[in-house]
Write an enzyme that holds these catalytic residues in place. Structure first.
Site, PDB file in Angstrom:
ATOM      1  N   ASP A 119       0.867  -1.170   0.000  1.00 30.56           N
ATOM      2  CA  ASP A 119       0.000   0.000   0.000  1.00 30.56           C
ATOM      3  C   ASP A 119       0.908   1.225   0.000  1.00 30.56           C
ATOM      4  O   ASP A 119       1.466   1.598   1.026  1.00 30.56           O
ATOM      5  CB  ASP A 119      -0.910  -0.013   1.220  1.00 30.56           C
ATOM      6  CG  ASP A 119      -1.816   1.210   1.289  1.00 30.56           C
ATOM      7  OD1 ASP A 119      -1.742   2.064   0.375  1.00 30.56           O
ATOM      8  OD2 ASP A 119      -2.591   1.320   2.251  1.00 30.56           O
ATOM      9  N   ASN A 147       5.667   4.737 -11.668  1.00 31.87           N
ATOM     10  CA  ASN A 147       4.435   4.844 -12.458  1.00 31.87           C
ATOM     11  C   ASN A 147       3.178   4.933 -11.601  1.00 31.87           C
ATOM     12  O   ASN A 147       2.152   5.435 -12.063  1.00 31.87           O
ATOM     13  CB  ASN A 147       4.350   3.632 -13.404  1.00 31.87           C
ATOM     14  CG  ASN A 147       2.994   3.522 -14.067  1.00 31.87           C
ATOM     15  OD1 ASN A 147       2.662   4.304 -14.949  1.00 31.87           O
ATOM     16  ND2 ASN A 147       2.198   2.546 -13.645  1.00 31.87           N
ATOM     17  N   TYR A 213      -4.777  16.098  -7.461  1.00 34.27           N
ATOM     18  CA  TYR A 213      -3.984  15.311  -8.410  1.00 34.27           C
ATOM     19  C   TYR A 213      -2.954  16.193  -9.112  1.00 34.27           C
ATOM     20  O   TYR A 213      -1.767  15.841  -9.205  1.00 34.27           O
ATOM     21  CB  TYR A 213      -4.910  14.655  -9.439  1.00 34.27           C
ATOM     22  CG  TYR A 213      -4.183  13.860 -10.501  1.00 34.27           C
ATOM     23  CD1 TYR A 213      -3.752  12.561 -10.254  1.00 34.27           C
ATOM     24  CD2 TYR A 213      -3.925  14.410 -11.757  1.00 34.27           C
ATOM     25  CE1 TYR A 213      -3.092  11.822 -11.224  1.00 34.27           C
ATOM     26  CE2 TYR A 213      -3.265  13.682 -12.738  1.00 34.27           C
ATOM     27  CZ  TYR A 213      -2.854  12.392 -12.464  1.00 34.27           C
ATOM     28  OH  TYR A 213      -2.194  11.672 -13.430  1.00 34.27           O
ATOM     29  N   LYS A 217       1.237  15.957  -8.995  1.00 35.39           N
ATOM     30  CA  LYS A 217       2.043  15.775 -10.200  1.00 35.39           C
ATOM     31  C   LYS A 217       2.987  16.954 -10.418  1.00 35.39           C
ATOM     32  O   LYS A 217       4.102  16.782 -10.923  1.00 35.39           O
ATOM     33  CB  LYS A 217       1.139  15.581 -11.420  1.00 35.39           C
ATOM     34  CG  LYS A 217       0.399  14.246 -11.432  1.00 35.39           C
ATOM     35  CD  LYS A 217       1.368  13.065 -11.461  1.00 35.39           C
ATOM     36  CE  LYS A 217       0.647  11.730 -11.580  1.00 35.39           C
ATOM     37  NZ  LYS A 217       1.571  10.584 -11.647  1.00 35.39           N
ATOM     38  N   THR A 251      -7.072   4.940 -19.911  1.00 32.89           N
ATOM     39  CA  THR A 251      -7.114   4.095 -18.717  1.00 32.89           C
ATOM     40  C   THR A 251      -8.352   4.431 -17.888  1.00 32.89           C
ATOM     41  O   THR A 251      -9.041   5.419 -18.140  1.00 32.89           O
ATOM     42  CB  THR A 251      -5.857   4.322 -17.849  1.00 32.89           C
ATOM     43  OG1 THR A 251      -5.813   5.695 -17.436  1.00 32.89           O
ATOM     44  CG2 THR A 251      -4.590   4.011 -18.635  1.00 32.89           C
TER      45      THR A 251
END
Length: 325
Positions: A119, A147, A213, A217, A251
């Site tokens: 995790d 990744n 998010y 990034k 995805t």
């Protein structure tokens, strides 16, 4: 058909060698032809110089095919781009062992793929799993691919909980940091290692509803770029890095809505992107992999006058396409 198809097959070849546009017309003066040839020559020379700097080193860069008992470590290899990367690596490098760090096991059943359940939102679990990998494989690791990534539900900033933000930062940025620290070669090591950081163009172009998010990034991009310059300044050339800045991938992470402006910003196929990443790995190219083409201009867009930014954002519909979850 999309803008990338036109750019890579028509526009860019013409820009690289404009003489092909002038050749059919005898009325074009010779001086214009000479200038076009000189331009193409200078551009080609600069391209070769750039390629030289991206691949130069004090020692020859070995292809993974030529390294015995080589080990690849990939985080988040059990879905999406991670699965495509593992598939590509298995096909291209028959003697490589792959370590997949993820919370669930990959559906790929191959004895060369070793699953390490972890995790990655738990710093202690990450430390423990990296210790296990170091004990068994450290001196064999020649490729690291950071990744793994998650996103939060699409929501306004006021609806973001601190705990959720911390989890995203841990998985998307802090765990890659620990992987680099623990598994990359030290200053005294001669082990060849290629480190891939899969970030996102959303770390530069920050749309509405993905603040957590995009922030993670953005932090990951800065981390990678700082590490890249550290290696350059310290003249550590047995370690090379690649930053991957993709647009939207096909995805599940960003599924559930219709991507806007597919002609201008096409959705990426993970199989093709993984092929491109491994091609960079084989030649040991440093730098950034941008796909699709519009991602090259992300920094430029954010530097434009505010009114132009808004016009372009409105045209692209980048801030209007995401549902509230």
């Amino acid at each position: 058909m999309n803008i990338d198809t036109i750019l890579y097959n028509v526009i860019l070849p013409c820009l690289r060698c404009p003489y092909i546009l002038l050749a059919p017309f005898p009325v074009i003066p010779n001086w214009a032809r000479i200038i076009s040839i000189a331009y193409a020559f200078i551009l080609k020379l600069f391209t070769h110089l750039n390629d030289y700097y991206k691949t130069r080193g004090s020692k020859k860069w070995d292809n993974l095919k030529d390294i015995q008992n080589s080990v690849v470590v990939i985080s988040g290899g059990s879905g999406g781009l991670g699965t495509s990367l593992i598939t590509t690596i298995l096909q291209k490098f028959p003697n490589v062992t792959i370590i997949n760090i993820d919370i669930v096991e990959n559906e790929i059943k191959d004895p060369r793929v070793k699953f390490y359940q972890c995790d990655m939102s738990d710093p202690i679990a990450v430390t423990d799993i990296l210790y296990q990998i170091k004990e068994e494989y450290l001196n064999q690791i020649n490729l690291i691919i950071n990744n793994a990534g998650i996103r939060q539900a699409f929501k306004d900033v006021k609806d973001i909980h601190r705990e959720d933000m911390a989890k995203i930062l841990q998985i998307n940025c802090l765990s890659p940091l620990e992987i680099i620290k623990e598994l990359s070669p030290g200053k005294e090591s001669n082990r060849q290692c290629y480190i891939v950081t899969v970030a996102s163009v959303l770390g530069i172009l920050n749309p509405y509803k993905v603040a957590s998010y995009a922030s993670s990034k953005a932090a990951l991009i800065s981390l990678h770029q700082s590490y890249e310059q550290e290696l350059r300044v310290l003249k550590i050339d047995n370690v090379r890095t690649l930053l991957v800045l993709p647009g939207q991938l096909n995805t599940r992470m960003f599924s559930g809505f219709k991507p806007p402006r597919q002609f201008w910003a096409p959705t990426l196929d993970t199989a093709q992107l993984s092929e491109d990443i491994i091609q960079y790995c084989e030649s040991g190219q440093r730098g950034t992999l941008n796909e699709p083409f519009y991602t090259y201009f992300a920094h430029i867009l954010m530097s434009l006058p505010y009114v132009l930014q808004i016009w372009i954002r409105n045209f692209s519909q980048i801030d209007d396409c995401l549902p509230t979850e």
